[in-house]
Design an enzyme around this catalytic site. Sequence first.
Site, PDB file in Angstrom:
ATOM      1  CB  THR A 170      -1.179   0.186   1.874  1.00 37.00           C
ATOM      2  OG1 THR A 170       0.080  -0.179   2.582  1.00 37.00           O
ATOM      3  CG2 THR A 170      -2.271  -0.762   0.896  1.00 37.00           C
ATOM      4  CB  CYS A 171       4.417   1.972   1.214  1.00 42.99           C
ATOM      5  SG  CYS A 171       3.717   2.207   3.009  1.00 42.99           S
ATOM      6  CG  PHE A 172       5.862   1.522  -2.246  1.00 49.73           C
ATOM      7  CD1 PHE A 172       7.139   2.240  -2.530  1.00 49.73           C
ATOM      8  CD2 PHE A 172       5.736   0.668  -1.897  1.00 49.73           C
ATOM      9  CE1 PHE A 172       7.927   2.485  -1.957  1.00 49.73           C
ATOM     10  CE2 PHE A 172       6.936   0.632  -0.097  1.00 49.73           C
ATOM     11  CZ  PHE A 172       8.763   1.277  -1.102  1.00 49.73           C
TER      12      PHE A 172
END
Length: 204
Positions: A170-172
Amino acid sequence: ESMGVVNVVQLLPDGENIDVTSENLVQYLEAMLEYRLIKRVENQLNKLLLGFTEVIPRALLTIFDYQELELLMCGLPNIDVDDWMENTRYSGLYYRSSKEAQNMHPVCVWFWELVRDMSEERRAKLLQFVTGTSGVPSGGFSVLQGNGEIRLFQIHGVSMAGCMYPRAHTCFNRIDLPTYDSKSTLEERLNIAITMVSTGFDME
């Protein structure tokens, strides 16, 4: 510092007399994180929750997970699949996948066909699975945020030997998509991954 006054906060009992060492560094970081995210704004959070539960009783909220609650409060987004496709990067085993369907890797073609066939709610849950939120920026997918900067949606091709189910970072804004040999297998595994993450479990 509050209103120009500097206050000393004890993260732990008698914390001012405890030196931070390699042995207690993790404990210090956890205590600091708890203070910055929760205790520092505890009064404000309690007031917010009190007002919120006056409108919606707490008992009614317990039946929803955090993802369902976001969809309930914010509503279903209007997701433009063409814009989503246009602003998607391909990496890993799909690195040379073209945006033109005739030159795209078969798994990527199947993925977008499935996305087009999904209901708005299912699309929102897929977007939530990969990016952590069901919301689309007002500027569209070209300004999708991730880890504090613009990060386009990314489909990363991985081998079936190392990954049986789609996996999200999710961070990327990245989904690891194995090289399935059929559209039906992709559909089945994608549905399982989206469903399982909402229960708090990830598939490996």
